[in-house]
Design a protein around this motif. Structure first.
Motif, PDB file in Angstrom:
ATOM      1  N   UNK A 293       0.800  -1.229   0.000  1.00 47.45           N
ATOM      2  CA  UNK A 293       0.000   0.000   0.000  1.00 47.45           C
ATOM      3  C   UNK A 293       0.832   1.279   0.000  1.00 47.45           C
ATOM      4  N   UNK A 294       2.148   1.179  -0.175  1.00 47.78           N
ATOM      5  CA  UNK A 294       2.986   2.368  -0.076  1.00 47.78           C
ATOM      6  C   UNK A 294       2.775   3.297  -1.271  1.00 47.78           C
ATOM      7  N   UNK A 295       2.632   4.587  -1.001  1.00 48.03           N
ATOM      8  CA  UNK A 295       2.627   5.543  -2.099  1.00 48.03           C
ATOM      9  C   UNK A 295       4.046   5.850  -2.558  1.00 48.03           C
ATOM     10  N   UNK A 296       5.032   5.534  -1.723  1.00 45.83           N
ATOM     11  CA  UNK A 296       6.420   5.664  -2.148  1.00 45.83           C
ATOM     12  C   UNK A 296       7.290   4.541  -1.582  1.00 45.83           C
ATOM     13  N   UNK A 297       7.434   4.447  -0.288  1.00 50.38           N
ATOM     14  CA  UNK A 297       8.310   3.439   0.308  1.00 50.38           C
ATOM     15  C   UNK A 297       9.673   4.015   0.630  1.00 50.38           C
ATOM     16  N   UNK A 298       9.685   5.025   1.506  1.00 49.88           N
ATOM     17  CA  UNK A 298      10.937   5.716   1.829  1.00 49.88           C
ATOM     18  C   UNK A 298      11.954   4.795   2.473  1.00 49.88           C
ATOM     19  N   UNK A 299      11.507   3.785   3.225  1.00 46.67           N
ATOM     20  CA  UNK A 299      12.468   2.927   3.908  1.00 46.67           C
ATOM     21  C   UNK A 299      13.321   2.149   2.915  1.00 46.67           C
ATOM     22  N   UNK A 300      12.793   1.875   1.734  1.00 41.63           N
ATOM     23  CA  UNK A 300      13.600   1.210   0.709  1.00 41.63           C
ATOM     24  C   UNK A 300      14.754   2.107   0.265  1.00 41.63           C
ATOM     25  N   UNK A 301      14.460   3.389   0.110  1.00 38.57           N
ATOM     26  CA  UNK A 301      15.517   4.329  -0.283  1.00 38.57           C
ATOM     27  C   UNK A 301      16.541   4.457   0.835  1.00 38.57           C
ATOM     28  N   UNK A 302      16.061   4.463   2.071  1.00 35.04           N
ATOM     29  CA  UNK A 302      16.984   4.528   3.207  1.00 35.04           C
ATOM     30  C   UNK A 302      17.897   3.304   3.247  1.00 35.04           C
ATOM     31  N   UNK A 303      17.324   2.121   3.005  1.00 38.57           N
ATOM     32  CA  UNK A 303      18.147   0.905   2.977  1.00 38.57           C
ATOM     33  C   UNK A 303      19.181   0.974   1.859  1.00 38.57           C
ATOM     34  N   UNK A 304      18.775   1.497   0.704  1.00 40.24           N
ATOM     35  CA  UNK A 304      19.737   1.687  -0.384  1.00 40.24           C
ATOM     36  C   UNK A 304      20.881   2.597   0.054  1.00 40.24           C
ATOM     37  N   UNK A 305      20.518   3.701   0.703  1.00 41.92           N
ATOM     38  CA  UNK A 305      21.512   4.708   1.063  1.00 41.92           C
ATOM     39  C   UNK A 305      22.575   4.156   1.997  1.00 41.92           C
ATOM     40  N   UNK A 306      22.194   3.262   2.909  1.00 43.25           N
ATOM     41  CA  UNK A 306      23.178   2.700   3.837  1.00 43.25           C
ATOM     42  C   UNK A 306      23.861   1.456   3.270  1.00 43.25           C
ATOM     43  N   UNK A 307      23.387   0.988   2.096  1.00 39.61           N
ATOM     44  CA  UNK A 307      24.047  -0.140   1.459  1.00 39.61           C
ATOM     45  C   UNK A 307      23.619  -1.499   1.973  1.00 39.61           C
ATOM     46  N   UNK A 308      22.351  -1.613   2.388  1.00 37.01           N
ATOM     47  CA  UNK A 308      21.830  -2.917   2.796  1.00 37.01           C
ATOM     48  C   UNK A 308      21.089  -3.540   1.617  1.00 37.01           C
ATOM     49  N   UNK A 309      21.475  -4.738   1.167  1.00 39.54           N
ATOM     50  CA  UNK A 309      20.775  -5.394   0.062  1.00 39.54           C
ATOM     51  C   UNK A 309      19.290  -5.565   0.378  1.00 39.54           C
ATOM     52  N   UNK A 310      18.450  -5.501  -0.639  1.00 35.76           N
ATOM     53  CA  UNK A 310      16.997  -5.478  -0.452  1.00 35.76           C
ATOM     54  C   UNK A 310      16.358  -6.663  -1.155  1.00 35.76           C
ATOM     55  N   UNK A 311      15.386  -7.279  -0.483  1.00 31.69           N
ATOM     56  CA  UNK A 311      14.417  -8.157  -1.140  1.00 31.69           C
ATOM     57  C   UNK A 311      13.045  -7.593  -0.809  1.00 31.69           C
ATOM     58  N   UNK A 312      12.240  -7.308  -1.836  1.00 30.26           N
ATOM     59  CA  UNK A 312      10.958  -6.653  -1.609  1.00 30.26           C
ATOM     60  C   UNK A 312       9.980  -7.011  -2.723  1.00 30.26           C
ATOM     61  N   UNK A 313       8.707  -6.948  -2.379  1.00 30.72           N
ATOM     62  CA  UNK A 313       7.687  -6.924  -3.418  1.00 30.72           C
ATOM     63  C   UNK A 313       7.723  -5.539  -4.062  1.00 30.72           C
ATOM     64  N   UNK A 314       7.066  -5.397  -5.203  1.00 29.07           N
ATOM     65  CA  UNK A 314       7.061  -4.110  -5.913  1.00 29.07           C
ATOM     66  C   UNK A 314       5.626  -3.798  -6.327  1.00 29.07           C
ATOM     67  N   UNK A 315       4.932  -3.085  -5.447  1.00 30.20           N
ATOM     68  CA  UNK A 315       3.530  -2.745  -5.666  1.00 30.20           C
ATOM     69  C   UNK A 315       3.359  -1.262  -5.373  1.00 30.20           C
ATOM     70  N   UNK A 316       2.542  -0.578  -6.153  1.00 26.14           N
ATOM     71  CA  UNK A 316       2.308   0.852  -5.957  1.00 26.14           C
ATOM     72  C   UNK A 316       3.639   1.614  -5.951  1.00 26.14           C
TER      73      UNK A 316
END
Length: 390
Positions: A293-316
């Protein structure tokens, strides 16, 4: 700016507003935020740091959502009169309740244009907060209210193209601009994962997942806990670190107990964004996220910024953030598929290192300094020129 939520209430809207306001101040602009008063014991004073003006209005607790506050109706007339005698270029509304009422009223009184950001996908949220309403009726009400509110302002800002498509589907015809909030990259330069692990007794070689989220049903954290259950047989010492608070905490703890994952899942509550939260991000081998339900998902950008690899769904909105991202692996919302992506990264330190290295590069596209210039350009295009002096 007007908002029905702000710190100490921790959520994406509060973070977005502070990011907006601080970036505008750094660019030389003046900002006033009108927000609820959460009370003397709430800790709100530590968030009113003086970088921009904050006017707190008397508010009451909302019985079905005790984390939030509703600005008292008696405060509306007085604050409108106080603000109407000041010179404004733009009025920016961030939430659709008393804040919207105040912003539209002030705009009509002064002739100043009103911009509103559509932060929240209310059609998907309303059922969680008003569960006694039939689902169809709740969704219909959210769409109808959205049309009414959006047609009352001069311009809309939405954080993603997906949200713009939703509003178009609603039949909303107010001019709309897609501008993500982004993050201040400088805030995410620090943090020590080893320090977080040492503080909380997590060995440095223990595989660790992390998520940062409000604990509410729409964030889909229960799905992530079930994914952990699938991973534990291969990674028995696995630790899943959950940072955040919210109304779904009790149910999630019960789910952990029912799956017998008490040794693998740990709840840390809200962490300080300048210190322990950065440490928590960096302590993770993989950042996991599955909110639909995220209109953006700021925490994903934050994880990118600190260099933590991400696994996520991609919706909205998360689909926008993760499009072309080299620091993330995208999974469907399926426990087997999702756990497979995570497991493959936990087995492969070289793959994690490659994603980690790409993270800050991906995050640079979401820099507040870049995105806020677009906001200022929008403000300038809408602002009415002041009358010439006689």
């Amino acid at each position: 700016m007007f908002s029905d939520v702000y710190f100490p209430r921790v959520n994406g809207v509060s973070t977005s507003i502070r990011t907006f306001a601080q970036a505008l101040v750094r660019m030389g602009h003046a900002v006033t935020l009108v927000a609820p008063d959460y009370g003397a014991d709430s800790g709100q004073e530590q968030h009113d740091d003086g970088s921009f003006e904050i006017i707190r209005l008397p508010a009451r607790v909302i019985f079905f959502d005790p984390e939030d506050r509703l600005i008292k109706g008696a405060a509306l007339a007085g604050i409108t009169r106080r603000l109407a005698v000041r010179d404004w270029d733009v009025i920016h509304v961030h939430t659709p309740f008393r804040a919207h009422q105040l912003g539209v009223r002030l705009g009509r009184l002064t002739g100043v244009p009103v911009v509103e950001t559509y932060h929240t996908y209310f059609e998907e949220y309303v059922g969680h907060y008003l569960p006694w309403l039939p689902t169809g009726l709740a969704r219909w009400g959210a769409r109808r209210a959205s049309r009414y509110l959006c047609h009352g302002v001069d311009h809309l800002i939405v954080p993603s193209a997906q949200m713009e498509q939703v509003l178009d589907r609603y039949g909303i015809r107010t001019p709309c601009t897609v501008i993500p909030t982004g993050i201040d990259l400088a805030e995410f330069a620090g943090g020590e994962g080893a320090r977080f692990r040492d503080t909380h007794g997590i060995d440095h070689d223990v595989p660790t997942l992390v998520t940062v989220s409000r604990l509410s049903r729409e964030k889909n954290i229960g799905f992530l806990i079930r994914v952990v259950g699938r991973l534990v047989p291969e990674f028995p010492t696995l630790q899943f670190l959950i940072a955040g608070e919210g109304p779904d905490a009790t149910r999630l703890r019960q789910l952990v107990a029912a799956l017998r994952l008490q040794d693998n899942v740990r709840f840390f509550g809200n962490l300080d964004r300048r210190t322990s939260l950065l440490d928590a991000y960096r302590a993770g081998d993989v950042f996991v996220f599955a909110s639909p339900t995220e209109t953006q998902g700021l925490v994903l950008i934050e994880a990118m910024a600190v260099g933590t690899p991400i696994v996520s769904t991609a919706v909205m909105g998360t689909a926008t953030v993760l499009r072309d991202a080299r620091s993330a692996r995208v999974s469907e919302e399926d426990e087997t598929a999702f756990s497979g992506h995570v497991a493959s990264l936990l087995r492969a330190p070289e793959a994690r290192a490659a994603l980690a290295q790409a993270g800050p590069i991906d995050a640079s596209a979401w820099s507040t300094e870049v995105l806020m210039r677009r906001v200022v350009d929008l403000y300038a295009s809408l602002a009415r020129p002041f009358p010439a002096l006689a």
